[in-house]
Enzyme design. Structure first.
Site, PDB file in Angstrom:
ATOM      1  N   CYS A 284       0.885  -1.169   0.000  1.00  4.88           N
ATOM      2  CA  CYS A 284       0.000   0.000   0.000  1.00  4.88           C
ATOM      3  C   CYS A 284       0.912   1.204   0.000  1.00  4.88           C
ATOM      4  O   CYS A 284       1.494   1.549   1.019  1.00  4.88           O
ATOM      5  CB  CYS A 284      -0.901   0.002   1.238  1.00  4.88           C
ATOM      6  SG  CYS A 284      -1.835   1.543   1.390  1.00  4.88           S
TER       7      CYS A 284
ATOM      8  N   CYS B 247      -0.489   4.328   2.314  1.00  6.71           N
ATOM      9  CA  CYS B 247      -0.520   4.251   3.784  1.00  6.71           C
ATOM     10  C   CYS B 247      -0.110   2.851   4.207  1.00  6.71           C
ATOM     11  O   CYS B 247       1.031   2.457   3.999  1.00  6.71           O
ATOM     12  CB  CYS B 247      -1.871   4.662   4.345  1.00  6.71           C
ATOM     13  SG  CYS B 247      -3.318   3.989   3.503  1.00  6.71           S
ATOM     14  N   SER B 248      -0.997   2.079   4.813  1.00  4.19           N
ATOM     15  CA  SER B 248      -0.624   0.730   5.227  1.00  4.19           C
ATOM     16  C   SER B 248      -1.816  -0.209   5.154  1.00  4.19           C
ATOM     17  O   SER B 248      -2.011  -1.032   6.034  1.00  4.19           O
ATOM     18  CB  SER B 248      -0.030   0.745   6.639  1.00  4.19           C
ATOM     19  OG  SER B 248      -0.975   1.275   7.546  1.00  4.19           O
ATOM     20  N   CYS B 249      -2.641  -0.087   4.100  1.00  2.00           N
ATOM     21  CA  CYS B 249      -3.804  -0.966   3.933  1.00  2.00           C
ATOM     22  C   CYS B 249      -3.345  -2.424   3.913  1.00  2.00           C
ATOM     23  O   CYS B 249      -2.364  -2.768   3.245  1.00  2.00           O
ATOM     24  CB  CYS B 249      -4.547  -0.630   2.643  1.00  2.00           C
ATOM     25  SG  CYS B 249      -5.251   1.027   2.673  1.00  2.00           S
TER      26      CYS B 249
END
Lengths: 215, 97
Positions: free
Chosen positions: A114, A117-119
């Protein structure tokens, strides 16, 4: 969990740990206090959510993969409707947005990142590893996936295609790795142990079969 | 994830818009202006550019899985020609190409 317990043990009046906090941690505690004071959330609700998140682990992903390896019909259902397949295995994926399983083959490897962000499929796997959230991984997974995988000890031959998935929106991705060779005699439980977390993100293949001793 | 009613179909060539707007935009800058193809239509979802700022996310936007050749995105990429990159992109960020 250990951090959380340690923090609670040293809590002051409002439940703040007594040791030095970073600016980000102070901000989080301040937001929590406001939510509690305004009655938007209760302490019990926050605790329940922490316990929910902590209960998710990569073992859920390993169970899905091992079942798909031993049961071709389950594999078809996992690829066609991953949330229904989770439900069938007793894995609660109801809070997951949308869920796509990417099937690796001998000719194709998938890698999930991702960049924004940090999906990550948290309702199934729990929290992502720290490296998954790093700028280094997020920047390089898209433009040098082979280099990144090599650093994880995974030297992918040029003849194998790499498909990177940048999960920028509502979809969450889980890699279904290739079953390692020589594992025909292993049970589903033994196979689960080969499915390490990083193979569900796609940076590595599952662990190899442990050679038999003394044959 | 069903009933995709968007204007693009799998196989359609698309170019990612080069808009540069503030807000909770989910289109990575590295694919803006790049040409790819619609791999799959995922259906209609609440618009994050509204949701991210306290809005209701309506009207919903069709979300696509868009594929790119790595060489198209980065210019220099080795090995040439084989590897691909897939990004989830909402319809209002795509033009026919």
């Amino acid at each position: 969990m250990a951090d959380h317990v340690a923090a609670q043990a040293g809590e002051s009046e409002h439940g703040h740990p007594r040791h030095e906090l970073s600016a980000y941690a102070r901000r989080v505690y301040a937001i929590r206090d406001i939510l509690l004071e305004k009655g938007i959330l209760t302490g019990e609700e926050i605790q329940a959510q922490i316990e929910y998140i902590e209960a998710r682990t990569p073992a859920n992903g390993a169970r899905l993969v091992a079942r798909a390896w031993v049961d071709p019909e389950f594999k078809k259902r996992l690829l066609a409707d991953p949330k229904a397949a989770c439900s069938e295995m007793g894995i609660d994926a109801t809070s997951l947005n949308e869920f796509v399983v990417l099937e690796n083959t001998e000719k194709v490897r998938h890698l999930v990142v991702c960049t924004l962000c940090s999906c990550y499929p948290r309702p199934i796997l729990g929290r992502p590893p720290d490296w998954y959230k790093s700028f280094n991984y997020r920047a390089r997974a898209v433009n040098d996936p082979r280099g990144v995988m090599r650093e994880f000890g995974n030297d992918v031959p040029d003849a194998v295609e790499i498909r990177v998935h940048d999960s920028t929106a509502d979809m969450r991705y889980l890699v279904l790795p290739v079953r390692p060779k020589g594992t025909e005699s292993l049970s589903e439980e033994e196979l689960q142990k080969l499915v390490v977390r990083d193979s569900l993100i796609g940076v590595v293949d599952p662990l190899p079969a442990v050679p038999e001793q003394g044959v | 994830m069903s009933g995709a009613a968007g204007k693009f179909r799998p196989g359609d060539r698309v170019r990612v818009r080069t808009d540069d707007r503030p807000g909770h935009v989910r289109t990575p800058s590295y694919v803006r202006g790049k040409i790819g193809w619609v791999e799959r239509a995922y259906g209609d979802f609440l618009n994050p550019e509204s949701l991210g700022h306290g809005g209701d996310g309506l009207p919903k936007k069709t979300l696509y899985l868009v594929g790119f050749h790595q060489g198209e995105v980065w210019g220099e990429y080795k090995p040439w020609g084989r590897d691909r990159l897939f990004v989830d992109i909402y319809e209002h960020w795509l033009d026919p190409a």
